[in-house]
Design a protein around this motif. Structure first.
Motif, mmCIF file in Angstrom:
data_model
loop_
_atom_site.group_PDB
_atom_site.id
_atom_site.type_symbol
_atom_site.label_atom_id
_atom_site.label_comp_id
_atom_site.label_asym_id
_atom_site.label_seq_id
_atom_site.Cartn_x
_atom_site.Cartn_y
_atom_site.Cartn_z
ATOM 1 N N LEU A 123 0.827 -1.215 0.000
ATOM 2 C CA LEU A 123 0.000 0.000 0.000
ATOM 3 C C LEU A 123 0.860 1.263 0.000
ATOM 4 C CD1 LEU A 123 -2.890 -0.918 2.454
ATOM 5 C CD2 LEU A 123 -3.117 -0.316 0.037
ATOM 6 N N VAL A 124 1.865 1.300 0.856
ATOM 7 C CA VAL A 124 2.759 2.464 0.904
ATOM 8 C C VAL A 124 3.503 2.613 -0.424
ATOM 9 C CG1 VAL A 124 4.787 3.479 2.025
ATOM 10 C CG2 VAL A 124 2.999 2.410 3.407
ATOM 11 N N ALA A 125 4.023 1.506 -0.943
ATOM 12 C CA ALA A 125 4.746 1.549 -2.219
ATOM 13 C C ALA A 125 3.817 1.975 -3.353
ATOM 14 C CB ALA A 125 5.365 0.188 -2.512
ATOM 15 N N THR A 126 2.547 1.604 -3.287
ATOM 16 C CA THR A 126 1.579 1.968 -4.322
ATOM 17 C C THR A 126 1.316 3.463 -4.350
ATOM 18 O OG1 THR A 126 0.543 -0.205 -4.222
ATOM 19 C CG2 THR A 126 -0.780 1.567 -5.140
ATOM 20 N N ILE A 127 1.260 4.077 -3.197
ATOM 21 C CA ILE A 127 1.057 5.532 -3.138
ATOM 22 C C ILE A 127 2.252 6.246 -3.782
ATOM 23 C CG2 ILE A 127 0.874 7.512 -1.571
ATOM 24 C CD1 ILE A 127 -0.731 5.563 0.307
ATOM 25 N N VAL A 128 3.455 5.818 -3.442
ATOM 26 C CA VAL A 128 4.653 6.402 -4.052
ATOM 27 C C VAL A 128 4.647 6.130 -5.559
ATOM 28 C CG1 VAL A 128 7.185 6.300 -4.125
ATOM 29 C CG2 VAL A 128 6.001 6.243 -1.929
ATOM 30 N N SER A 129 4.253 4.928 -5.939
ATOM 31 C CA SER A 129 4.203 4.546 -7.343
ATOM 32 C C SER A 129 3.230 5.418 -8.139
ATOM 33 C CB SER A 129 3.787 3.076 -7.447
ATOM 34 O OG SER A 129 3.603 2.692 -8.781
ATOM 35 N N TYR A 130 2.086 5.738 -7.560
ATOM 36 C CA TYR A 130 1.113 6.582 -8.276
ATOM 37 C C TYR A 130 1.733 7.937 -8.609
ATOM 38 C CZ TYR A 130 -2.722 9.654 -9.404
ATOM 39 O OH TYR A 130 -3.517 10.570 -10.040
ATOM 40 N N VAL A 131 2.348 8.543 -7.618
ATOM 41 C CA VAL A 131 2.945 9.863 -7.842
ATOM 42 C C VAL A 131 4.032 9.798 -8.910
ATOM 43 C CG1 VAL A 131 4.265 11.730 -6.763
ATOM 44 C CG2 VAL A 131 2.363 10.681 -5.519
ATOM 45 N N LEU A 132 4.933 8.828 -8.810
ATOM 46 C CA LEU A 132 6.025 8.726 -9.776
ATOM 47 C C LEU A 132 5.531 8.350 -11.180
ATOM 48 C CD1 LEU A 132 8.766 6.972 -7.596
ATOM 49 C CD2 LEU A 132 8.627 9.381 -8.250
ATOM 50 N N ASN A 133 4.595 7.418 -11.258
ATOM 51 C CA ASN A 133 4.063 7.039 -12.571
ATOM 52 C C ASN A 133 3.271 8.175 -13.204
ATOM 53 O OD1 ASN A 133 4.931 4.355 -13.268
ATOM 54 N ND2 ASN A 133 3.713 3.620 -11.561
ATOM 55 N N ARG A 134 2.477 8.850 -12.429
ATOM 56 C CA ARG A 134 1.659 9.957 -12.950
ATOM 57 C C ARG A 134 2.547 11.087 -13.459
ATOM 58 N NH1 ARG A 134 -1.639 10.812 -15.781
ATOM 59 N NH2 ARG A 134 -0.433 12.454 -16.620
ATOM 60 N N GLU A 135 3.566 11.431 -12.686
ATOM 61 C CA GLU A 135 4.379 12.595 -13.006
ATOM 62 C C GLU A 135 5.573 12.295 -13.907
ATOM 63 O OE1 GLU A 135 3.275 15.575 -12.300
ATOM 64 O OE2 GLU A 135 1.593 14.681 -11.227
ATOM 65 N N TRP A 136 5.912 11.019 -14.081
ATOM 66 C CA TRP A 136 7.091 10.719 -14.879
ATOM 67 C C TRP A 136 6.823 9.647 -15.934
ATOM 68 C CZ3 TRP A 136 11.469 6.967 -14.149
ATOM 69 C CH2 TRP A 136 12.567 7.311 -14.948
ATOM 70 N N SER A 137 6.484 8.433 -15.536
ATOM 71 C CA SER A 137 6.356 7.322 -16.495
ATOM 72 C C SER A 137 5.283 7.565 -17.550
ATOM 73 C CB SER A 137 6.027 6.018 -15.762
ATOM 74 O OG SER A 137 6.996 5.697 -14.823
ATOM 75 N N PHE A 138 4.102 7.995 -17.116
ATOM 76 C CA PHE A 138 2.961 8.138 -18.024
ATOM 77 C C PHE A 138 2.512 9.594 -18.144
ATOM 78 C CE2 PHE A 138 2.451 3.808 -16.171
ATOM 79 C CZ PHE A 138 2.686 3.088 -17.323
ATOM 80 N N ARG A 139 3.414 10.528 -17.995
ATOM 81 C CA ARG A 139 3.015 11.940 -17.981
ATOM 82 C C ARG A 139 2.453 12.417 -19.316
ATOM 83 N NH1 ARG A 139 8.315 15.696 -18.597
ATOM 84 N NH2 ARG A 139 9.112 14.474 -20.327
#
Length: 175
Positions: free
Chosen positions: A64-80
């Motif tokens: 769950l904690v890793a998923t929250i970090v993942s959302y921010v990084l994916n939203r702002e970098w991987s799939f921006r």
């Protein structure tokens, strides 16, 4: 020059084309690597301390904690460059897909522990730790990441082109 551009200049030309073509997957992998370390650290901290008798719960909290970090990084970098949905709708889809992913991450650990009995007193502590790492941190990670990669691209961060192409396809089928 961005970090990505500086890394790309160091890659030999034949591989650079492949890296550029698969940049989303590579970025998704980097985010996955970062969140793998977050997940692993939290999982083992909880499993070896306050959630020692509940390793599956420790795994779920860590994911769950890793998923929250993942959302921010994916939203702002991987799939921006993808998306186009309202942020709250996108986040709801992301966490719904990730909820399924959490189940897929935790399932191999649950199977290892409770179906295969790879835990004390049925086996040694060493075998238990190897089984927990293999099931929870390798098999669960691979199954969960494969599902999330597919689902994020399909539903959470679709391309603009895909969203625009659907009405045209529908209009052709009406003729």
């Amino acid at each position: 020059m961005s970090v990505v551009e500086s890394v790309l200049t160091r890659i030999p030309q034949p591989y650079r084309r492949i890296a550029i073509r698969h940049r989303e997957l590579l970025k998704f992998g980097v985010v996955g690597g970062i969140t793998f370390f977050i997940d692993t650290a939290i999982f083992y901290f909880l499993k070896l301390t306050i959630l020692a008798p509940k390793p599956v719960t420790a795994k779920i909290v860590a994911v769950l904690v890793a998923t929250i970090v993942s959302y921010v990084l994916n939203r702002e970098w991987s799939f921006r460059t993808r998306g186009g949905r309202e942020r709250h709708h996108e986040a709801a889809l992301y966490f719904a897909v990730s909820g399924i992913g959490i189940g897929l991450y935790a399932a191999p650990l649950w199977i290892s522990r409770y179906l295969l009995h790879l835990q004390e007193p049925f086996t040694s502590r060493f075998v238990e730790e190897i089984a927990d790492f293999t099931a929870g941190q390798i098999v669960g990670l691979l199954v969960g990441m494969a599902f999330r990669w597919w689902a994020f691209r399909k539903w959470v961060f679709p391309t603009h082109h895909h969203a625009e192409a659907e009405p045209r396809e529908m209009s052709f089928s009406r003729r």
